[in-house]
Design a protein around this motif. Sequence first.
Motif, mmCIF file in Angstrom:
data_model
loop_
_atom_site.group_PDB
_atom_site.id
_atom_site.type_symbol
_atom_site.label_atom_id
_atom_site.label_comp_id
_atom_site.label_asym_id
_atom_site.label_seq_id
_atom_site.Cartn_x
_atom_site.Cartn_y
_atom_site.Cartn_z
ATOM 1 N N VAL A 1 -2.866 -9.447 -54.663
ATOM 2 C CA VAL A 1 -3.342 -8.824 -53.424
ATOM 3 C C VAL A 1 -2.506 -9.194 -51.924
ATOM 4 C CG1 VAL A 1 -5.437 -8.156 -51.759
ATOM 5 C CG2 VAL A 1 -5.771 -8.421 -54.073
ATOM 6 N N ASN A 2 -1.901 -8.251 -51.652
ATOM 7 C CA ASN A 2 -1.190 -8.422 -50.148
ATOM 8 C C ASN A 2 -2.198 -8.811 -49.070
ATOM 9 O OD1 ASN A 2 0.235 -8.525 -47.796
ATOM 10 N ND2 ASN A 2 1.090 -6.589 -47.942
ATOM 11 N N SER A 3 -2.753 -10.007 -48.966
ATOM 12 C CA SER A 3 -3.821 -10.154 -48.037
ATOM 13 C C SER A 3 -3.494 -9.921 -46.455
ATOM 14 C CB SER A 3 -4.474 -11.637 -48.112
ATOM 15 O OG SER A 3 -3.528 -12.740 -47.878
ATOM 16 N N SER A 4 -2.242 -9.824 -46.373
ATOM 17 C CA SER A 4 -1.776 -9.566 -45.024
ATOM 18 C C SER A 4 -2.152 -8.147 -44.317
ATOM 19 C CB SER A 4 -0.202 -9.415 -44.832
ATOM 20 O OG SER A 4 0.370 -10.679 -44.941
ATOM 21 N N ILE A 5 -2.340 -6.960 -45.407
ATOM 22 C CA ILE A 5 -2.900 -6.044 -45.057
ATOM 23 C C ILE A 5 -4.232 -5.366 -45.643
ATOM 24 C CG2 ILE A 5 -0.608 -5.362 -44.179
ATOM 25 C CD1 ILE A 5 -0.356 -3.481 -46.632
ATOM 26 N N VAL A 6 -4.792 -6.107 -46.671
ATOM 27 C CA VAL A 6 -5.996 -5.728 -47.333
ATOM 28 C C VAL A 6 -7.055 -6.385 -46.598
ATOM 29 C CG1 VAL A 6 -7.246 -5.662 -49.492
ATOM 30 C CG2 VAL A 6 -4.795 -5.414 -49.512
ATOM 31 N N ASP A 7 -8.286 -5.688 -46.305
ATOM 32 C CA ASP A 7 -9.366 -6.143 -45.676
ATOM 33 C C ASP A 7 -9.921 -7.587 -46.444
ATOM 34 O OD1 ASP A 7 -11.916 -6.521 -44.565
ATOM 35 O OD2 ASP A 7 -12.537 -4.575 -44.842
ATOM 36 N N PRO A 8 -10.074 -8.509 -45.729
ATOM 37 C CA PRO A 8 -10.405 -9.727 -46.304
ATOM 38 C C PRO A 8 -11.842 -9.773 -47.067
ATOM 39 C CG PRO A 8 -10.332 -10.159 -43.806
ATOM 40 C CD PRO A 8 -9.783 -8.779 -44.154
ATOM 41 N N ASP A 9 -12.762 -9.002 -46.368
ATOM 42 C CA ASP A 9 -13.947 -8.861 -47.055
ATOM 43 C C ASP A 9 -14.218 -7.631 -48.250
ATOM 44 O OD1 ASP A 9 -14.971 -10.408 -45.020
ATOM 45 O OD2 ASP A 9 -15.305 -8.866 -43.658
ATOM 46 N N ARG A 10 -13.091 -7.371 -48.681
ATOM 47 C CA ARG A 10 -12.815 -6.497 -49.619
ATOM 48 C C ARG A 10 -13.573 -7.070 -50.800
ATOM 49 N NH1 ARG A 10 -9.374 -1.648 -51.414
ATOM 50 N NH2 ARG A 10 -9.959 -1.522 -53.508
ATOM 51 N N LYS A 11 -14.345 -6.421 -51.700
ATOM 52 C CA LYS A 11 -14.943 -6.860 -52.897
ATOM 53 C C LYS A 11 -14.011 -6.394 -54.378
ATOM 54 C CE LYS A 11 -18.738 -8.407 -50.771
ATOM 55 N NZ LYS A 11 -18.411 -9.432 -50.020
ATOM 56 N N TYR A 12 -14.060 -7.139 -55.178
ATOM 57 C CA TYR A 12 -13.369 -6.983 -56.517
ATOM 58 C C TYR A 12 -14.215 -7.067 -57.696
ATOM 59 C CZ TYR A 12 -9.670 -7.831 -53.229
ATOM 60 O OH TYR A 12 -8.721 -7.672 -51.926
ATOM 61 N N ARG A 13 -13.646 -6.667 -58.776
ATOM 62 C CA ARG A 13 -14.418 -6.849 -59.988
ATOM 63 C C ARG A 13 -14.673 -8.165 -60.258
ATOM 64 N NH1 ARG A 13 -10.728 -3.999 -64.059
ATOM 65 N NH2 ARG A 13 -11.468 -5.489 -65.383
ATOM 66 N N ASP A 14 -15.640 -8.974 -60.933
ATOM 67 C CA ASP A 14 -15.930 -10.146 -61.174
ATOM 68 C C ASP A 14 -15.448 -10.618 -62.458
ATOM 69 O OD1 ASP A 14 -17.562 -8.941 -62.800
ATOM 70 O OD2 ASP A 14 -19.473 -9.750 -61.998
ATOM 71 N N ASN A 15 -14.597 -9.781 -63.035
ATOM 72 C CA ASN A 15 -14.254 -10.061 -64.602
ATOM 73 C C ASN A 15 -12.402 -10.282 -64.439
ATOM 74 O OD1 ASN A 15 -13.637 -7.452 -64.367
ATOM 75 N ND2 ASN A 15 -14.525 -7.103 -66.544
ATOM 76 N N ILE A 16 -12.086 -10.397 -63.485
ATOM 77 C CA ILE A 16 -10.468 -10.436 -63.104
ATOM 78 C C ILE A 16 -10.117 -11.681 -62.385
ATOM 79 C CG2 ILE A 16 -10.022 -8.004 -63.641
ATOM 80 C CD1 ILE A 16 -9.763 -7.851 -60.399
ATOM 81 N N LYS A 17 -8.945 -12.052 -62.184
ATOM 82 C CA LYS A 17 -8.497 -13.107 -61.395
ATOM 83 C C LYS A 17 -7.591 -12.483 -60.438
ATOM 84 C CE LYS A 17 -7.509 -15.842 -65.819
ATOM 85 N NZ LYS A 17 -6.960 -15.206 -66.750
ATOM 86 N N VAL A 18 -8.329 -12.692 -59.060
ATOM 87 C CA VAL A 18 -7.634 -12.255 -57.816
ATOM 88 C C VAL A 18 -6.997 -13.271 -57.037
ATOM 89 C CG1 VAL A 18 -8.199 -11.103 -55.645
ATOM 90 C CG2 VAL A 18 -9.790 -10.541 -57.638
#
Length: 178
Positions: free
Chosen positions: A92-109
């Motif tokens: 994830v490009n955290s420079s432009i993606v909302d820091p509070d975004r939620k992701y699936r819990d069965n993947i490595k972010v």
Amino acid sequence: MVEIICAGFGGQGILTTGMMLINAGANIGQNVCWYPSYGSEMRGGTANCNVKISKGKIASPYCKEPDILFTMNSPAIDKFENILKQGGYLFVNSSIVDPDRKYRDNIKVVKIPTTELAAKVGNSKGSNIVMLGALIKATSIFKKEQFIEAMCKYFEDKGKSKYNPKNVEAFEAGYNAV
């Protein structure tokens, strides 16, 4: 076989990222496939590519359940996160993606501030290369030196070798951020 989808806005180097990955694979004797998709406007529209790297034959260019998702914006995550393999990597490009975004819990972010890191090394167009550095370190799909060599050769073949020192700096910034 490793299946990767690279996705983001046109102009973020998405298709180039895929090309660098397949060139690195070909350089070490792997079979590779690159399947691009982009909107009518190259800059600002959406772009993505399917990349496959395999010791064996590749039957289809399409990634149904990728191992790695390389995203440079939120729409890319929205579009592809649901097909990422369980246990797969989401970059994830955290420079432009909302820091509070939620992701699936069965993947490595893996969140990398690619825009900031690219600017810090003086390579504002190298956000994708920063992310590649992080991807190579986190996944070990290539040895660091193998990838840097392939990346530099890719730009040399395009007549852009003068950018290699800054590209290596961008790669190192991402590699060291993981």
